[in-house]
Design a protein around this motif. Structure first.
Motif, PDB file in Angstrom:
ATOM      1  N   GLN A  92       0.664  -1.161   0.144  1.00  0.00           N
ATOM      2  CA  GLN A  92      -0.099   0.011   0.129  1.00  0.00           C
ATOM      3  C   GLN A  92       0.827   1.316   0.095  1.00  0.00           C
ATOM      4  OE1 GLN A  92      -1.838  -0.573   3.739  1.00  0.00           O
ATOM      5  NE2 GLN A  92      -3.484  -2.091   3.039  1.00  0.00           N
ATOM      6  N   TYR A  93       0.399   2.364  -0.554  1.00  0.00           N
ATOM      7  CA  TYR A  93       0.873   3.757  -0.510  1.00  0.00           C
ATOM      8  C   TYR A  93       0.205   4.274   0.688  1.00  0.00           C
ATOM      9  CZ  TYR A  93       2.422   2.985  -5.445  1.00  0.00           C
ATOM     10  OH  TYR A  93       3.235   2.595  -6.242  1.00  0.00           O
ATOM     11  N   SER A  94       0.840   4.782   1.446  1.00  0.00           N
ATOM     12  CA  SER A  94       0.010   5.591   2.785  1.00  0.00           C
ATOM     13  C   SER A  94       0.674   6.865   2.730  1.00  0.00           C
ATOM     14  CB  SER A  94       0.243   4.618   3.846  1.00  0.00           C
ATOM     15  OG  SER A  94       1.691   4.576   4.248  1.00  0.00           O
ATOM     16  N   THR A  95      -0.331   7.836   3.556  1.00  0.00           N
ATOM     17  CA  THR A  95       0.399   8.912   3.842  1.00  0.00           C
ATOM     18  C   THR A  95      -0.898   9.526   5.266  1.00  0.00           C
ATOM     19  OG1 THR A  95       0.963  11.295   3.308  1.00  0.00           O
ATOM     20  CG2 THR A  95      -1.111  10.416   2.398  1.00  0.00           C
ATOM     21  N   LYS A 112      -1.248  -0.439  -3.817  1.00  0.00           N
ATOM     22  CA  LYS A 112      -0.244  -0.195  -4.877  1.00  0.00           C
ATOM     23  C   LYS A 112      -0.755  -0.677  -6.211  1.00  0.00           C
ATOM     24  CE  LYS A 112       3.908   0.259  -2.226  1.00  0.00           C
ATOM     25  NZ  LYS A 112       5.182  -0.262  -2.170  1.00  0.00           N
ATOM     26  N   LYS A 139       0.738  13.295  -2.784  1.00  0.00           N
ATOM     27  CA  LYS A 139       2.172  12.563  -2.320  1.00  0.00           C
ATOM     28  C   LYS A 139       1.820  11.221  -2.609  1.00  0.00           C
ATOM     29  CE  LYS A 139       3.143  15.129   1.804  1.00  0.00           C
ATOM     30  NZ  LYS A 139       2.504  15.094   3.477  1.00  0.00           N
ATOM     31  N   ILE A 140       0.766  10.415  -2.653  1.00  0.00           N
ATOM     32  CA  ILE A 140       0.550   9.276  -2.846  1.00  0.00           C
ATOM     33  C   ILE A 140       0.952   9.155  -4.462  1.00  0.00           C
ATOM     34  CG2 ILE A 140      -1.092   7.475  -3.237  1.00  0.00           C
ATOM     35  CD1 ILE A 140      -2.079   8.171  -0.506  1.00  0.00           C
ATOM     36  N   CYS A 141       0.529   9.866  -5.080  1.00  0.00           N
ATOM     37  CA  CYS A 141       0.532   9.996  -6.579  1.00  0.00           C
ATOM     38  C   CYS A 141       1.912  10.043  -7.152  1.00  0.00           C
ATOM     39  CB  CYS A 141      -0.139  11.055  -7.356  1.00  0.00           C
ATOM     40  SG  CYS A 141      -2.056  10.915  -7.426  1.00  0.00           S
ATOM     41  N   THR A 143       4.608   9.293  -5.274  1.00  0.00           N
ATOM     42  CA  THR A 143       5.366   7.935  -4.928  1.00  0.00           C
ATOM     43  C   THR A 143       4.794   6.856  -5.973  1.00  0.00           C
ATOM     44  OG1 THR A 143       4.800   8.545  -2.610  1.00  0.00           O
ATOM     45  CG2 THR A 143       5.820   6.476  -2.816  1.00  0.00           C
ATOM     46  N   ALA A 144       3.830   7.004  -6.442  1.00  0.00           N
ATOM     47  CA  ALA A 144       3.154   6.124  -7.469  1.00  0.00           C
ATOM     48  C   ALA A 144       3.825   6.209  -8.810  1.00  0.00           C
ATOM     49  CB  ALA A 144       1.652   5.854  -7.370  1.00  0.00           C
TER      50      ALA A 144
END
Ligand code: 5GP
Length: 192
Positions: A92-95, A112, A139-141, A143-144
């Protein structure tokens, strides 16, 4: 968008603490015909832009994003989930996002497998105030490794600055109603 502005004037209520309540048609009871008109308008505004996926955040973003997706060729809608805790299992992406209405920090996650590098993403949400929620999604975008094509917002409270901060960073922010001032005592609401 006049339709949305009129509706806010007619049925929105201004609460102390700069909170605009629109639960009669957007945040609790949902006016699907209005959502449809909003989706049509975002599709018009983003015409010619590649959109592979719509990203939003639970809960109020989901309904408007799903209806909007019908106007973007039925692209998938992914919503960031508000989690109890961040599970660092690598899937998972997390923030962490500070909530304007709840006045506390909460973790959000996106699996993810639902955000693939190079995809073109439109971020949709109901409200834009200080921009914390959208900055968390950004932020998630980042990182992805997806391409954020812009933001489709139902109600921006322009006086809180989150939208202009994003515009100053070069992002396209299309808000269908942009509140310039609102007053809890008189109930008056003015739009940009
Ligand atoms: P921000 O993170 O931009 O400060 O606030 C955006 C989030 O807070 C939105 O996703 C929305 O859930 C909530 N929010 C902020 N301002 C308002 C408001 O005036 N009314 C409502 N109903 N929600 C708001």
């Amino acid at each position: 968008m006049k339709l949305l502005e009129d509706r806010i004037r007619e049925e929105g209520t201004v609460k102390p603490g700069d909170v605009l309540k629109v639960d009669a048609f957007l945040n609790h009871q949902c006016d699907v015909a209005l959502f449809d008109a909003m989706g049509e308008e975002w599709a018009r505004l983003f015409e010619g832009t590649q959109i592979d996926k719509i990203l939003t955040i639970e809960a109020s973003g989901i309904g408007i994003a799903c209806v909007a997706a019908r106007h973007f060729g039925n692209v998938p809608v992914v919503f960031a989930k508000k989690a109890q805790s961040i599970n660092l299992d690598g899937d998972q992406y997390s923030t962490s996002i500070y909530s304007f209405t709840k006045q506390k920090e909460f973790p959000v996650i996106v699996a993810k497998k639902f955000l693939n590098e190079g995809e073109h993403v439109l971020i949709i949400d109901d409200f834009l105030a200080n921009g914390n929620a959208l900055n968390g999604l950004l932020k998630i975008c980042e990182t992805a490794g997806v391409v954020v094509e812009g933001f489709g917002i139902a109600v921006e409270k322009g006086f809180q600055g989150g939208g202009d901060a994003l515009r100053n960073r070069g992002y396209r922010v299309e808000s269908l109603a942009n509140v310039r001032t609102m007053d809890a005592e008189t109930g008056s609401i003015e739009f940009n």
